[in-house]
Design an enzyme around this catalytic site. Sequence first.
Site, PDB file in Angstrom:
ATOM      1  N   ARG A   1       0.810  -1.216   0.000  1.00  0.00           N
ATOM      2  CA  ARG A   1       0.000   0.000   0.000  1.00  0.00           C
ATOM      3  C   ARG A   1       0.847   1.272   0.000  1.00  0.00           C
ATOM      4  O   ARG A   1       0.332   2.354  -0.264  1.00  0.00           O
ATOM      5  CB  ARG A   1      -0.950  -0.005   1.210  1.00  0.00           C
ATOM      6  CG  ARG A   1      -2.178  -0.881   0.979  1.00  0.00           C
ATOM      7  CD  ARG A   1      -3.116  -0.807   2.167  1.00  0.00           C
ATOM      8  NE  ARG A   1      -2.646  -1.617   3.275  1.00  0.00           N
ATOM      9  CZ  ARG A   1      -3.217  -1.632   4.484  1.00  0.00           C
ATOM     10  NH1 ARG A   1      -4.263  -0.861   4.735  1.00  0.00           N
ATOM     11  NH2 ARG A   1      -2.744  -2.409   5.445  1.00  0.00           N
TER      12      ARG A   1
ATOM     13  N   ARG B   1      48.031  40.322 -14.210  1.00  0.00           N
ATOM     14  CA  ARG B   1      47.000  40.800 -15.124  1.00  0.00           C
ATOM     15  C   ARG B   1      47.684  41.645 -16.190  1.00  0.00           C
ATOM     16  O   ARG B   1      48.774  42.198 -15.981  1.00  0.00           O
ATOM     17  CB  ARG B   1      45.945  41.619 -14.391  1.00  0.00           C
ATOM     18  CG  ARG B   1      46.478  42.853 -13.697  1.00  0.00           C
ATOM     19  CD  ARG B   1      45.470  43.427 -12.725  1.00  0.00           C
ATOM     20  NE  ARG B   1      45.954  44.666 -12.124  1.00  0.00           N
ATOM     21  CZ  ARG B   1      45.539  45.167 -10.972  1.00  0.00           C
ATOM     22  NH1 ARG B   1      44.619  44.515 -10.266  1.00  0.00           N
ATOM     23  NH2 ARG B   1      46.000  46.309 -10.505  1.00  0.00           N
TER      24      ARG B   1
END
Length: 456
Positions: free
Chosen positions: A16, A440
């Site tokens: 169930r 950078r």
Amino acid sequence: MTNIFAIVLAAGQGTRMKSKLYKVLHPVCGKPMVEHVVDHIETLNVERIVTVVGHGADKVKEQLGDKSEYVLQAEQLGTAHAVQQAEEILGALEGTTLVVCGDTPLIRPETMKALFDFHTAQKAKATILTAVAENPTGYGRIIRNEGGQVAQIVEQKDATFEQQLVKEINTGTYCFDNKALFETLKLVGNDNAQGEYYLPDVIEILQKQGEIVSAYVTNDFDETLGVNDRFALSQAEELMRARINERHMRNGVTIINPATTHISTDAIIGSDTVLLPGVIIEGKTIIGEDCTIGPNSHIVDSKIGNGTTVHSSVVLNSTVGDVTAIGPFAHLRPESTLGNHVKIGNFVEVKKSTLGDDSKVSHLSYIGDAEVGSNVNIGCGSITVNYDGKNKHKTTIEDDVFVGCNTNLVAPITVRKGAFIAAGSTITKEVPEEALAIARARQENKLGYVNKLNSK
């Protein structure tokens, strides 16, 4: 003092539930139902616990481990047949045996003990745990004789109309004299609507033999709830959640909205901690005193120190120190460790990393496979680049380092104590102590470039 044994019935598939997961393994407040039952039994100092397994036997054994011994019910022929499988372990022993279903996670240890004490005081061969149900449909009915003694238990499908009106029900939990139980099981037949061997028939047989059969009535019907479908599972979850929340509130925890707060049964929370709405705390989480958790935070198997705030964030399998702030919208993935006075801000993800005391990662950054020292500041948008497509690599950032915004630290790499990294850098080599690292391109301005583009 008599020996105490326990048999846990956990062999049914639970059709169930309509689930691939076996019924007794469905969790209630984060723990499988059958484990709730076994943990409650353990508090009674039982000599031996035997779990009857069938469907999903290996998974049930894996979940419970050495908390129990196991016997197999290869065919599900009823509850009496299931208990009979434990005879090889318990059949010859003197003592009292508790029989309980693995899908009844709400039965309190105190109720189990009260049942046992009542059974002992009555000098009974069998004692049934019963309850009074406003709607007894689906339960076996307790049929008493004129003297108020238990005469028999009648299952719903076998009950007459008059018997179905009885509101005292069998919860499916019993105490038995152990030897009497296994001797009587041999006499149980299957002449009933289901063609099964019912354990309640043992009660009727003992009663007809003139043995003392008693019934202990619990005053809390809710704790006897058996979970057979998803609706009952939700009821069990709600009832246990309320029970857990009440326990924490009575121990000094403030829960602003208990209806939206979910706490696992094994969690520990210190006094004067406040849980805001929408909090989910799972597993064996430990939260200290004077914390604020939430709203809408999710913490799993983690340890949180005193005075810490977790605001709208996720913390998984991690350790957090005292007076630390997490969130909003932060994510601590497994194996992360934060020291004291640490700040993990909004949209920061930390994975398998350690951050020392007084370090800060305030916003929009990823720290993975890193060891970060104390008093380190990691600027917005910075990333430890830990994955090369095949392997993970470690980043080490020593004490007192300042990492500028939008920095990529390409692992494996070490940034030494007191170093400073300029914003916008991609660092691929070790940075020495107290050095400034800049990685950078130099800025160039092309004057008049926009006018040239527009003239084309």
